[in-house]
Design a protein around this motif. Structure first.
Motif, short mmCIF file in Angstrom:
data_model
loop_
_atom_site.label_atom_id
_atom_site.label_comp_id
_atom_site.label_asym_id
_atom_site.label_seq_id
_atom_site.Cartn_x
_atom_site.Cartn_y
_atom_site.Cartn_z
N ASP A 46 0.82 -1.20 0.00
CA ASP A 46 0.00 0.00 0.00
C ASP A 46 0.86 1.26 0.00
N ILE A 47 1.92 1.25 0.79
CA ILE A 47 2.80 2.43 0.89
C ILE A 47 3.62 2.61 -0.38
N GLU A 48 4.24 1.53 -0.87
CA GLU A 48 5.16 1.68 -1.99
C GLU A 48 4.45 2.03 -3.29
N GLN A 49 3.17 1.70 -3.40
CA GLN A 49 2.44 2.03 -4.61
C GLN A 49 2.17 3.53 -4.76
N GLY A 50 2.44 4.28 -3.71
CA GLY A 50 2.27 5.73 -3.78
C GLY A 50 3.58 6.49 -3.86
N THR A 51 4.68 5.76 -4.04
CA THR A 51 5.99 6.42 -4.00
C THR A 51 6.49 6.91 -5.36
N CYS A 52 5.63 6.83 -6.38
CA CYS A 52 6.06 7.30 -7.70
C CYS A 52 6.22 8.82 -7.73
N PHE A 53 5.72 9.50 -6.71
CA PHE A 53 5.78 10.95 -6.69
C PHE A 53 6.98 11.49 -5.92
N ARG A 54 7.91 10.62 -5.59
CA ARG A 54 9.13 11.03 -4.89
C ARG A 54 10.33 10.36 -5.54
N SER A 55 11.53 10.70 -5.08
CA SER A 55 12.73 10.03 -5.58
C SER A 55 12.68 8.56 -5.16
N PRO A 56 13.38 7.70 -5.88
CA PRO A 56 13.28 6.26 -5.62
C PRO A 56 13.58 5.90 -4.17
N ILE A 57 12.81 4.96 -3.64
CA ILE A 57 12.98 4.48 -2.27
C ILE A 57 12.71 2.99 -2.25
N SER A 58 13.43 2.27 -1.40
CA SER A 58 13.23 0.83 -1.22
C SER A 58 12.42 0.60 0.05
N ILE A 59 11.30 -0.10 -0.06
CA ILE A 59 10.49 -0.46 1.09
C ILE A 59 10.23 -1.95 1.01
N ILE A 60 10.62 -2.69 2.04
CA ILE A 60 10.44 -4.14 2.00
C ILE A 60 9.83 -4.65 3.30
N ALA A 61 9.12 -5.77 3.18
CA ALA A 61 8.68 -6.54 4.34
C ALA A 61 9.78 -7.58 4.59
N GLY A 62 10.48 -7.45 5.71
CA GLY A 62 11.64 -8.29 5.92
C GLY A 62 11.66 -9.01 7.25
N ASP A 63 12.80 -9.58 7.54
CA ASP A 63 13.06 -10.24 8.82
C ASP A 63 14.22 -9.52 9.50
N TYR A 64 14.59 -10.00 10.67
CA TYR A 64 15.60 -9.30 11.46
C TYR A 64 16.91 -9.11 10.69
N GLU A 65 17.32 -10.13 9.92
CA GLU A 65 18.59 -10.01 9.21
C GLU A 65 18.57 -8.90 8.16
N ASP A 66 17.37 -8.54 7.70
CA ASP A 66 17.26 -7.46 6.72
C ASP A 66 17.53 -6.09 7.33
N ALA A 67 17.58 -6.02 8.65
CA ALA A 67 17.87 -4.75 9.33
C ALA A 67 19.35 -4.42 9.34
N LYS A 68 20.19 -5.32 8.85
CA LYS A 68 21.63 -5.08 8.83
C LYS A 68 21.95 -3.76 8.14
N GLY A 69 22.79 -2.94 8.77
CA GLY A 69 23.19 -1.67 8.21
C GLY A 69 22.21 -0.53 8.46
N SER A 70 21.19 -0.78 9.28
CA SER A 70 20.21 0.28 9.57
C SER A 70 20.86 1.42 10.35
N ASP A 71 20.51 2.63 9.98
CA ASP A 71 20.92 3.80 10.75
C ASP A 71 20.04 3.98 11.98
N ILE A 72 18.76 3.65 11.83
CA ILE A 72 17.80 3.78 12.92
C ILE A 72 16.91 2.54 12.93
N VAL A 73 16.62 2.05 14.13
CA VAL A 73 15.61 1.00 14.31
C VAL A 73 14.53 1.56 15.24
N ILE A 74 13.29 1.49 14.78
CA ILE A 74 12.16 1.98 15.55
C ILE A 74 11.36 0.79 16.03
#
Length: 315
Positions: A46-74
């Motif tokens: 739902d979120i990524e389908q509205g991102t055509c109006f901004r510069s490219p962004i990666s949004i994924i549904a992931g697991d804990y290992e996908d958080a590697k390299g995160s600047d911030i974890v919320i």
């Protein structure tokens, strides 16, 4: 600057934070993690389908290992507060959730700044600080940032003045024992009472501020939203995204966030909110705003209330 931000929990708060972040220039990668895989996948779509109006962004549904390299974890995971339920009553259930999340996410993203949003936020910030093994500067509870936003909104309506001209804060627990240090509150560099008198002299149609009623508004407005619509998530999401902005900024800012106390104002070994220096290195310390003796007593009382709860928990 491109930043990677991981959000744990795809409920109303986590999803709204992700949506708000998806339109912020400072976010280039967003990872959403939730135990409900279908729910998080749906939110991402739902979120990524509205991102055509901004510069490219990666949004994924992931697991804990996908958080590697995160600047911030919320961290927003937890059972939501029900109508009539206090934040403190949520404590043990959400502490158990934090305890299960912490080793997994810290292993994946040991260098990230962590923003704790789940309630009771002060208790969970304390638990995360104690069990994560991370330096304290990396751990920030959203604390009374939202309460402070509610206060400024209320003052803005009362005085009919822009919120950006108001500097007033909420200290203590994110909950019923919080309070406003009125001695340090001002509008346009003037103490609030002086501002009221000055505006009356200019012919403004104002009434004198009922300070206890304003504190009551700050305490009760969140519960009123929950009673009317079932949950609060817009205002808290905006507050958390602003906190991300502060952490990723080039210089430090001052905000009321929850972090471990080490004797400031006579308060030790508990997390609660006072003015703190927040920036690219996380929480750099407390800003020693002068409090009256009565305000110090109220802060200590808030700390003691939290300590009573923590003492009853299985951490």
């Amino acid at each position: 600057m491109s930043s990677k931000i991981t959000i744990i929990g795809a409920g109303s708060v986590g999803a709204t934070i992700a949506y708000k972040l998806s339109y912020e220039d400072f976010a280039s990668e967003i990872v959403m993690i939730d135990i409900n895989k279908e729910k998080v996948e749906g939110e991402v779509m739902d979120i990524e389908q509205g991102t055509c109006f901004r510069s490219p962004i990666s949004i994924i549904a992931g697991d804990y290992e996908d958080a590697k390299g995160s600047d911030i974890v919320i961290i927003t995971s937890g059972i939501a507060r029900k109508p009539g339920q206090t934040r403190i009553e949520l404590a043990q259930t959400n502490v158990n959730i934090i305890k299960s999340i912490t080793p997994e996410i810290v292993k994946a993203a040991p260098d990230a700044k962590y923003i704790i949003v789940s309630n009771p936020v002060d208790v969970l910030t304390y638990v995360f600080t104690k069990i994560s093994g991370l330096p304290e500067n990396q751990i920030i509870g959203s604390g009374t940032l939202l309460d402070t936003a509610r206060l400024r909104y209320g003052l803005s309506r009362h005085f009919n003045v822009a919120q950006k001209n108001i500097h007033a804060y909420v200290y203590g627990e994110h909950g019923d024992s919080s309070f406003v240090p009125w001695s340090g509150a001002n509008i346009a560099s003037m103490p609030i009472d002086d501002y009221y008198k000055a505006m009356k002299d200019l012919g403004a149609d104002l009434t004198e501020l009922d300070k206890p009623a304003m504190e009551e508004y700050v305490h009760k407005s969140g519960g009123q939203v929950i009673a009317k619509k079932g949950a609060t998530f817009y205002a808290v999401a905006v507050s958390v995204v602003e906190l991300c902005n502060l952490v990723l900024a080039a210089s430090d800012s001052v905000a009321t966030v929850s972090s471990m106390m080490h004797g400031e104002y006579g308060v030790d070994d508990v997390c609660l909110s006072v003015l703190s220096l927040v920036g690219p290195n996380g929480v750099q310390g407390k800003v020693p705003m002068h409090l009256t003796d009565e305000e110090v007593e109220r802060l200590q009382a808030s700390a003691n209330k939290l300590k009573e709860v923590i003492a009853q928990l299985d951490i």
